[in-house]
Design an enzyme around this catalytic site. Structure first.
Site, PDB file in Angstrom:
ATOM      1  N   THR A 235      37.166 -56.907  -9.600  1.00  0.00           N
ATOM      2  CA  THR A 235      37.851 -57.406 -11.007  1.00  0.00           C
ATOM      3  C   THR A 235      38.803 -55.646 -11.501  1.00  0.00           C
ATOM      4  OG1 THR A 235      36.316 -58.923 -11.109  1.00  0.00           O
ATOM      5  CG2 THR A 235      37.749 -58.421 -12.807  1.00  0.00           C
ATOM      6  N   CYS A 323      31.890 -29.581  -8.437  1.00  0.00           N
ATOM      7  CA  CYS A 323      30.268 -30.025  -7.358  1.00  0.00           C
ATOM      8  C   CYS A 323      29.715 -28.973  -6.360  1.00  0.00           C
ATOM      9  CB  CYS A 323      31.723 -30.787  -6.554  1.00  0.00           C
ATOM     10  SG  CYS A 323      33.661 -30.911  -7.266  1.00  0.00           S
TER      11      CYS A 323
END
Ligand SMILES: *Cc1c(COP(=O)(O)O)cnc(C)c1O
Length: 379
Positions: A235, A323
């Site tokens: 969705t 990161c």
């Protein structure tokens, strides 16, 4: 607080939040439903796709919404690898890519891919001639980032795209740091696939897109319903999609003005750090770099220690990339650019936005000068 970590993430612009808000509790219909409420969502998604396409010189059916830069990079590499196996298994990338690309390449290597990791020079630039020499008959993809997140260097994307196109090889670029900050035209630059992420240009987190040239028939990464033309099921994140389009439009309209302001602040910060802090070494290219990007290595300190002390003074910066924090060892980008390991440990990154001021930059230089001196004394 002084926020200088816009390469890690940006503040969602209040006007972007405002456009998103009605799509949570008011226009909450599923874009796949046929009643009015659903079609309202559907219309918003169609419009958003057109807006994004417009910023790239692309067609709306070439834009696929994803959860962000990491997913887009994964999808591009994995799908091309899967789809082009008849032609070959060789991919060319660079040593300075984001881990979203590098770790995906490692994964593909375990599944039979042959990967060439291009070197960069001391400014972090790829050599197009080295790229051309790396091309083999079985090369299926070139993936080179538009601009580097750790050192800010902008790669010669136009030239790389030309080479890819001359050899009939697909070209993917991780444009997560560039999109919304630098002008991009996929046609002119011969880009076949492009990754972008909203939270790097004042949009919300958790939404991005992958541009895929319509000439390319590519498989899906996420299987399920018919969303995103069956290629990325699930969705639709309608508030996110509305948000990324609003952020893209906002960025496109103010891009030139922001670039001028940010590069002026950038060059000021670079100059002052070089003047005030002994043993400060700029990393990345001095001029071919992202407008708001400042990155340095400071001799004789640990970047992490400086970050903690900056934080105590309300200054948010970063050491290499968000990161890599928590990863032991120096950054792969600085190693590739030939920075000695000892010096690379003292790396700090300051990434600006149009909300920063010269006064803030002065405070940062003064604080950092003291911190660096203290850390060196403590060794
Ligand atoms: C931030 C970043 C990514 C990852 O994007 P997310 O939306 O956080 O997944 C990928 N590549 C580069 C160059 C980035 O700076």
């Amino acid at each position: 607080m002084i926020y200088l970590d816009n390469a890690a993430t940006t503040r969602t612009a209040p006007e972007v939040v405002e456009v998103m808000l009605p799509y949570f509790s008011e226009y909450y219909g599923n874009a796949g439903s046929i009643y009015g409420l659903g079609s309202q969502s559907k219309k918003a998604v169609i419009k958003a796709r057109e807006t994004i396409a417009g910023t790239l010189g692309a067609q709306a059916n070439e834009i696929y919404f994803t959860s962000g830069g990491t997913e887009s990079d994964n999808w591009a590499l994995k799908a091309v690898y899967e789809f082009c196996q008849d032609k070959g298994r060789h991919i060319i990338t660079s040593k300075i890519e984001h881990h979203a690309v590098l770790h995906t390449c490692k994964y593909l290597e375990q599944r039979g891919a042959k990967i060439t990791y291009l070197d960069v020079d001391e400014d972090g630039l790829i050599d197009p001639q080295q790229l051309e020499r790396a091309i083999r008959p079985d090369t299926i993809l070139i993936s080179v980032m538009y601009a580097n997140n750790e050192i800010g260097t902008i790669e010669p994307i136009g030239r790389i795209g030309e080479i890819a196109s001359e050899h009939g090889i697909l070209f993917h670029t991780d444009a997560v740091q560039a999109y919304g900050h630098l002008p991009i035209e996929v046609g002119k630059m011969h880009i076949d696939l492009l990754s972008a992420s909203a939270h790097k240009f004042n949009g919300p987190k958790g939404i991005g897109f992958l541009y895929v040239n319509s000439k390319l028939r590519m498989g899906s990464l996420i299987h399920g319903g018919q969303q995103e033309r069956g290629r990325r099921a699930g969705t639709e994140n309608v508030p996110g999609i509305v948000g990324i389009a609003a952020a893209a439009q906002r960025a496109a309209l103010s891009m030139d003005k922001k670039a001028v302001e940010e590069s002026r602040m950038r060059d000021y910060l670079i100059r002052r750090m070089e003047e005030e802090i002994p043993g400060a070494r700029l990393t990345g290219h001095r001029t071919m770099r992202l407008p708001g990007h400042v990155s340095f290595c400071f001799e004789g300190i640990q970047g992490e220690s400086a970050l903690i002390m900056l934080d105590m003074q309300g200054i948010c910066a970063s050491s290499g990339s968000a990161c890599t924090t928590g990863h032991p060892g120096p950054s792969h980008v600085l190693m590739a650019a030939g920075v000695p390991e000892e010096l690379a440990r003292g790396s700090l990154r300051f990434t600006l936005s149009e909300e920063n001021t010269m006064e803030e930059l002065d405070i940062v230089v003064e604080s950092l000068a003291e911190i660096v001196e203290k850390l060196r004394f403590m060794r």
